[in-house]
Design an enzyme around this catalytic site. Structure first.
Site, PDB file in Angstrom:
ATOM      1  N   LYS A  44      57.542  92.652  59.461  1.00 10.77           N
ATOM      2  CA  LYS A  44      56.315  91.867  59.378  1.00 10.77           C
ATOM      3  C   LYS A  44      55.124  92.818  59.360  1.00 10.77           C
ATOM      4  O   LYS A  44      55.210  93.946  59.836  1.00 10.77           O
ATOM      5  CB  LYS A  44      56.180  90.939  60.583  1.00 10.77           C
ATOM      6  CG  LYS A  44      57.120  89.759  60.588  1.00 10.77           C
ATOM      7  CD  LYS A  44      56.798  88.805  61.733  1.00 10.77           C
ATOM      8  CE  LYS A  44      55.459  88.112  61.521  1.00 10.77           C
ATOM      9  NZ  LYS A  44      55.205  87.054  62.508  1.00 10.77           N
ATOM     10  N   ALA A  69      50.044  80.244  55.118  1.00 11.08           N
ATOM     11  CA  ALA A  69      48.804  80.834  55.626  1.00 11.08           C
ATOM     12  C   ALA A  69      49.052  81.260  57.070  1.00 11.08           C
ATOM     13  O   ALA A  69      48.337  80.864  57.992  1.00 11.08           O
ATOM     14  CB  ALA A  69      47.638  79.850  55.540  1.00 11.08           C
ATOM     15  N   GLY A  71      48.819  84.259  58.378  1.00 13.27           N
ATOM     16  CA  GLY A  71      47.708  85.078  58.866  1.00 13.27           C
ATOM     17  C   GLY A  71      48.134  86.358  59.558  1.00 13.27           C
ATOM     18  O   GLY A  71      47.424  86.872  60.421  1.00 13.27           O
ATOM     19  N   CYS A 128      47.183  90.744  51.126  1.00 14.69           N
ATOM     20  CA  CYS A 128      47.506  89.441  51.720  1.00 14.69           C
ATOM     21  C   CYS A 128      46.406  88.427  51.410  1.00 14.69           C
ATOM     22  O   CYS A 128      45.244  88.653  51.747  1.00 14.69           O
ATOM     23  CB  CYS A 128      47.682  89.570  53.229  1.00 14.69           C
ATOM     24  SG  CYS A 128      48.163  88.012  54.003  1.00 14.69           S
ATOM     25  N   LYS A 163      51.819  97.595  48.476  1.00 15.55           N
ATOM     26  CA  LYS A 163      52.111  96.226  48.050  1.00 15.55           C
ATOM     27  C   LYS A 163      50.895  95.659  47.327  1.00 15.55           C
ATOM     28  O   LYS A 163      49.846  95.434  47.924  1.00 15.55           O
ATOM     29  CB  LYS A 163      52.478  95.360  49.259  1.00 15.55           C
ATOM     30  CG  LYS A 163      53.030  93.987  48.871  1.00 15.55           C
ATOM     31  CD  LYS A 163      53.638  93.285  50.065  1.00 15.55           C
ATOM     32  CE  LYS A 163      54.367  92.020  49.656  1.00 15.55           C
ATOM     33  NZ  LYS A 163      55.036  91.362  50.805  1.00 15.55           N
ATOM     34  N   ASN A 189      52.544  90.633  46.017  1.00 14.57           N
ATOM     35  CA  ASN A 189      52.333  89.697  47.123  1.00 14.57           C
ATOM     36  C   ASN A 189      52.279  88.268  46.573  1.00 14.57           C
ATOM     37  O   ASN A 189      52.462  88.040  45.376  1.00 14.57           O
ATOM     38  CB  ASN A 189      51.036  90.054  47.866  1.00 14.57           C
ATOM     39  CG  ASN A 189      51.130  89.787  49.359  1.00 14.57           C
ATOM     40  OD1 ASN A 189      51.634  88.745  49.776  1.00 14.57           O
ATOM     41  ND2 ASN A 189      50.656  90.708  50.170  1.00 14.57           N
ATOM     42  N   GLY A 214      58.143  81.807  46.258  1.00 16.27           N
ATOM     43  CA  GLY A 214      59.270  80.985  45.842  1.00 16.27           C
ATOM     44  C   GLY A 214      59.516  81.041  44.342  1.00 16.27           C
ATOM     45  O   GLY A 214      58.807  81.729  43.596  1.00 16.27           O
ATOM     46  N   THR A 263      61.216  84.123  50.467  1.00 14.18           N
ATOM     47  CA  THR A 263      61.312  82.686  50.709  1.00 14.18           C
ATOM     48  C   THR A 263      62.752  82.190  50.685  1.00 14.18           C
ATOM     49  O   THR A 263      63.097  81.243  51.391  1.00 14.18           O
ATOM     50  CB  THR A 263      60.465  81.924  49.672  1.00 14.18           C
ATOM     51  OG1 THR A 263      59.105  82.366  49.781  1.00 14.18           O
ATOM     52  CG2 THR A 263      60.500  80.431  49.901  1.00 14.18           C
TER      53      THR A 263
END
Length: 308
Positions: A44, A69, A71, A128, A163, A189, A214, A263
């Site tokens: 993470k 979301a 965060g 992000c 990323k 992302n 997804g 996902t």
């Protein structure tokens, strides 16, 4: 069957990694699959100070996708290093730590805390779309990304992947990251997205917008991987909508060295294991014994060829 891949200086036993965020720190997933069997794990997003993340609701389902979301909720780098990382390292597969900051200084502080840990490398999250500070706006600034990677390279020589966002000046950001010393690119992302609560005439997520992941995004990200590979010939880790072994091989054919599964893990915690099995099965169907034989194998027919 040889599924090993090399991404710059990083050697993986197979091309399947778990994407940052969707598997947490393996607290529950380790009960469903052998995490050590995968090519690698991406943690993470880790910030210097703990983050509570966004208020709920933080997830909204869409056709063939999921908007989140969250965060970047995480315990902070000191707690991560002391209480979480040791177990992750015990799984004996490469660990990439995804790090995040609201500015360059915070990125560097996280990296300083972790630079002597036996991790395989860092993934810099400059993209992000569901946080108020840093996040996507940072990933839209090639000069900021160049400065971040350059300053990090002054004290960290290990494997480094950036990323990318899927929108904005993606190619300029990619070029800045590679020229400053990044070994590879994670592409990409989640896509900025909105879900609507029509009954209450408001966004479905408390924060408002979020990031779409997804199967819905796979064709978009495949095109991005293909175009970035053709432009830079740099190592790429494909990320977006992978739910099968065939999906993974499509990314590799477009120019990705490896893939991250996100996902799909939420849909079924055993999906990463199944995807890895299906990669081997698909290669057998193609009568290939090495996954490297599919690397960047896709060739689009241009207009000149059509004219002939």
């Amino acid at each position: 069957m040889d599924l090993s891949v090399q991404i710059g200086p990083l050697m993986l036993k197979n091309p399947v990694l778990l994407a940052s965020g969707t598997w947490g720190f393996g607290e529950k997933l380790k009960n469903y699959i052998n995490l050590g069997s995968l090519g690698g794990l991406v943690s993470k997003g880790i910030s210097f100070e703990p983050r509570e993340g966004n208020p709920p609701p933080r997830l909204a389902e869409t056709p063939c996708g999921l908007i989140n979301a969250i965060g970047l909720e995480n315990p902070g780098v000191k707690a991560f290093k002391k209480y979480i990382l040791p177990e992750m390292l015990s799984w004996q597969t490469p660990i990439l730590v995804n790090i995040f900051g609201e500015n360059i200084e915070e990125f560097l502080k996280v990296a300083e805390e972790l630079k002597h840990e036996p991790v395989a490398g860092f993934e810099l999250n400059v993209s992000c779309p569901n946080v108020a500070k840093g996040g996507l706006s940072f990933g839209h600034d090639p000069e900021a990304v160049k400065n971040l990677v350059s300053e990090l390279r002054l004290f960290y020589k290990g494997f480094l992947v950036v990323k990318l966002p899927p929108v904005g000046p993606v190619f300029k950001v990619a070029e800045a990251a590679l020229n400053a010393g990044a070994h590879a690119l994670t592409v990409a992302n989640t896509y900025p997205a909105l879900a609507v609560d029509l009954l209450h005439r408001k966004p479905a997520l408390a924060r408002g917008s979020g990031g779409l992941s997804g199967p819905a995004i796979k064709p978009l990200t495949l095109k991005l991987v293909y175009d970035l590979y053709r432009q830079f010939k740099a190592p790429i880790i494909g990320c977006g909508g992978i739910v099968s072994g065939k999906d993974a091989l499509e990314y590799i054919a477009c120019g990705a060295k490896a893939v991250q599964v996100g996902t799909a893990t939420l849909l079924d915690p055993e999906n990463p294991k199944r995807i890895l099995q299906e990669i081997a099965e698909e290669l057998q169907k193609l009568q290939e014994t090495k996954i490297s034989s599919l690397y960047a194998a896709l060739h689009l027919t241009d207009n000149k060829d059509k004219a002939k």
